[in-house]
Enzyme design. Structure first.
Site, mmCIF file in Angstrom:
data_model
loop_
_atom_site.group_PDB
_atom_site.id
_atom_site.type_symbol
_atom_site.label_atom_id
_atom_site.label_comp_id
_atom_site.label_asym_id
_atom_site.label_seq_id
_atom_site.Cartn_x
_atom_site.Cartn_y
_atom_site.Cartn_z
ATOM 1 N N ASP A 16 0.805 -1.220 0.000
ATOM 2 C CA ASP A 16 0.000 0.000 0.000
ATOM 3 C C ASP A 16 0.841 1.274 0.000
ATOM 4 O O ASP A 16 0.428 2.295 0.546
ATOM 5 C CB ASP A 16 -0.976 0.009 1.195
ATOM 6 C CG ASP A 16 -1.730 -1.306 1.307
ATOM 7 O OD1 ASP A 16 -2.267 -1.735 0.280
ATOM 8 O OD2 ASP A 16 -1.757 -1.901 2.395
ATOM 9 N N HIS A 46 -4.801 -3.483 -6.203
ATOM 10 C CA HIS A 46 -4.352 -2.188 -6.703
ATOM 11 C C HIS A 46 -5.480 -1.466 -7.420
ATOM 12 O O HIS A 46 -6.284 -2.055 -8.117
ATOM 13 C CB HIS A 46 -3.076 -2.270 -7.542
ATOM 14 C CG HIS A 46 -3.066 -3.380 -8.537
ATOM 15 N ND1 HIS A 46 -2.598 -4.625 -8.234
ATOM 16 C CD2 HIS A 46 -3.463 -3.419 -9.813
ATOM 17 C CE1 HIS A 46 -2.723 -5.393 -9.293
ATOM 18 N NE2 HIS A 46 -3.244 -4.696 -10.262
HETATM 19 P P1 IMP Z 1 -1.452 -13.419 2.920
HETATM 20 O O1 IMP Z 1 -0.551 -12.822 1.887
HETATM 21 O O2 IMP Z 1 -2.898 -13.401 2.532
HETATM 22 O O3 IMP Z 1 -1.000 -14.767 3.369
HETATM 23 O O4 IMP Z 1 -1.388 -12.466 4.224
HETATM 24 C C1 IMP Z 1 -0.197 -12.323 4.985
HETATM 25 C C2 IMP Z 1 -0.031 -10.901 5.481
HETATM 26 O O5 IMP Z 1 0.285 -10.050 4.384
HETATM 27 C C3 IMP Z 1 -1.279 -10.288 6.124
HETATM 28 O O6 IMP Z 1 -0.867 -9.434 7.165
HETATM 29 C C4 IMP Z 1 -1.892 -9.479 4.997
HETATM 30 O O7 IMP Z 1 -2.689 -8.409 5.489
HETATM 31 C C5 IMP Z 1 -0.642 -8.959 4.306
HETATM 32 N N1 IMP Z 1 -0.828 -8.659 2.881
HETATM 33 C C6 IMP Z 1 -0.919 -9.539 1.868
HETATM 34 N N2 IMP Z 1 -1.037 -8.902 0.698
HETATM 35 C C7 IMP Z 1 -1.001 -7.579 0.969
HETATM 36 C C8 IMP Z 1 -1.033 -6.401 0.147
HETATM 37 O O8 IMP Z 1 -1.110 -6.458 -1.083
HETATM 38 N N3 IMP Z 1 -0.963 -5.203 0.808
HETATM 39 C C9 IMP Z 1 -0.841 -5.122 2.166
HETATM 40 N N4 IMP Z 1 -0.777 -6.203 2.957
HETATM 41 C C10 IMP Z 1 -0.860 -7.415 2.365
#
Ligand code: IMP
Length: 501
Positions: A16, A46
């Site tokens: 982000d 995005h």
């Molecule tokens: P996962 O990628 O769904 O396994 O989540 C793992 C961690 O990464 C969590 O804290 C999510 O909130 C964070 N996360 C995953 N993708 C994003 C993104 O695109 N932006 C911000 N945080 C992300």
């Protein structure tokens, strides 16, 4: 023919940072004919602007999709949910463009996110606060390869080669989950999961257990087949190489960011893939010999969603717990509307860091693009940025939201000045490195430096007009990252960037 080159763009914080906007600016130059993704899946979100006043939030499809002369390629290092692609992303794009194989390609070597992976993520991802999209279980399946005579890693090409076998594998994946769930305490999750497919009442745990959810499996297999029938699946691992050999330039677009890297991030509160620039040449299906430059993006108001340590967070653990609160249906208990109704200007002057953090979030609109989750807010951390930027080999650094620093002006915590983290101490000792161990990160003490308050800079477009405090910020960032700041963001619009010489 002179071969093309590949440049990489990565986030340096926790996602982000506003990478999409920098990518967009790069694409407008017309220098790139291909945009690729090399890691992650539909955990990313995005925002694209197809027409003035319109917004589209995409997950897996690269940011170049609105450019008719750009091919978007989802590389083998990604994990792909074919159902989400078709049901959600394709649907959103339908009103704006015709999706053709010239515009979108997906590597047949990319691992599929199956319905069983999504279910497992919802059950097991709580501690990390995952997005619940099945990302971790899909990458786990890739690493497990095959066990006890059973294939675990289902790549898109493997599913097309033998759809019957793939369906069997998913059934057995479900069985593994049911074996684990000996009691019924996960019933609620099961019913929420069923609701995703519009199935309610009759679709209870027992039904799942007895039938292994044939409708989900069927929809999943059909979605992969549809992607192939419409010409989106690229079977040739040399496709990108050939294009670059023929003179095409590529922008490799990283998903998530350095702080969430599975190796260098805040372990175990990370995503399941390598997110730093080096991963581009692992999951992006191109050799490093084609490499050009690396662009890194950081944000002046640091933010993070999900659980895990966040050094410099306003309100610390209190903020982490507050932002993580959920309603019965799993939606965030704290949201933009709720916080906007608070006396925000008063909170900006509060001597409580927690309250100041709420005010900063509300003023700078830091709420998740897809989920609406409140993003946790912290001061800018140059100690961590040094590691993120140098390990990523950043050539050009972009700092977004510098205009937002003006909200520090009336704060009581630092007498109107802007704090920057410039060092870490652990157990009373200064440490030069940035730990990736979560416990150590929760325990570190920060050393702060300050720059003067920044006035409203939102109308400034040229570097000569920037106030002294911004120049000080840029100098400090350059000193810590040992690289050049190329531009700073002074507003959300495309043209609201000030380029530095
Ligand atoms: P996962 O990628 O769904 O396994 O989540 C793992 C961690 O990464 C969590 O804290 C999510 O909130 C964070 N996360 C995953 N993708 C994003 C993104 O695109 N932006 C911000 N945080 C992300």
């Amino acid at each position: 023919m002179k071969p093309g080159k590949a440049d990489i763009i990565v986030g340096l914080d926790y996602g982000d940072e506003g990478k999409g906007r920098i990518t967009d600016g790069k694409l407008q130059s017309g220098d790139y004919q291909i945009v690729t993704r090399f890691n992650g899946g539909n955990n990313a979100g995005h925002t694209l602007v197809p027409a003035p006043g319109k917004k589209l939030i995409l997950n897996s499809i690269p940011s170049g999709i609105l450019y008719s002369d750009v091919t978007n390629y989802i590389g083998s290092g990604c994990v792909v949910d074919p159902v989400n692609l078709i049901e959600n992303e394709f649907r959103l794009l339908k009103d704006h463009l015709e999706l053709t194989p010239e515009r979108l390609k997906i590597s047949a070597l990319a691992t599929a996110i199956t319905p069983a992976h999504i279910l497992w993520d919802r059950i097991s991802g709580g501690m990390v606060g995952t997005t619940g999209k099945g990302i971790g279980p899909a990458y786990t399946a890739k690493a497990r390869r095959a066990e006890n005579g059973l294939v675990k890693n289902l790549r898109l090409g493997d599913i097309l080669a033998n759809p019957k076998l793939a369906a069997e594998v998913i059934k057995l994946n479900y069985q593994e989950i049911f074996d684990f769930l000996e009691d019924k305490k996960h019933l609620k999750i099961m019913s929420q999961f069923s609701a995703r497919y519009g199935i309610t009442n009759h679709y209870d745990f027992q039904y799942f257990k007895d039938t292994h959810a044939p409708r989900e499996i069927d929809q999943f297999i059909k979605s992969v087949q549809e992607l192939a029938q419409r010409g989106f699946i690229e079977k040739d691992p040399l496709w990108l190489t050939s294009e670059v050999e023929n003179g095409k330039n590529v922008l490799m677009e990283g998903a998530q960011a350095f702080g969430l890297d599975i190796t260098y991030g805040t372990t175990p509160y990370t995503t399941s893939s390598n997110t730093f620039s080096g991963a581009a040449y692992v999951g992006g299906d191109l050799a490093p010999s084609h490499h050009g430059k690396i662009f890194g993006v950081t944000k002046a108001i640091a933010s993070r969603v999900g659980s895990g340590p966040f050094v410099g967070e306003f309100g610390g653990k209190e903020s982490e717990e507050y932002c993580d609160q959920k309603l019965g249906d799993g939606s965030p208990a704290v949201n933009r509307e709720k916080e906007n109704s608070l006396p925000i200007n008063q909170l900006l002057e509060s001597s409580s860091p927690f309250e100041f953090g709420i005010a900063l979030r509300s003023k700078t609109e830091e709420y998740g693009a897809t989920t609406g989750r409140p993003r946790r807010i912290a001061m800018m951390d140059l100690h961590r940025l040094s590691t993120a930027s140098r390990l990523s080999g950043v050539d050009e650094l972009y700092i977004t939201k510098v205009d937002s620093l003006t909200h520090y002006t009336r704060n009581r915590l630092f007498e109107g000045k802007i704090p920057l983290i410039t060092g870490y101490e652990l157990n009373g000792q200064e440490i030069n490195h940035t730990p990736s161990n979560a416990q150590e990160l929760y325990e570190v003490q920060t050393k702060l430096s300050f720059i003067p308050a920044i006035p409203d800079i939102s109308q400034i477009r040229s570097a000569e007009n920037l106030p002294e405090a911004v120049i000080q910020l840029v100098d400090l960032v350059q000193k810590f990252t040992k690289t050049k700041v190329a531009a700073i963001g002074v507003g959300p619009g495309r043209e609201e960037m000030v380029y530095l010489k």
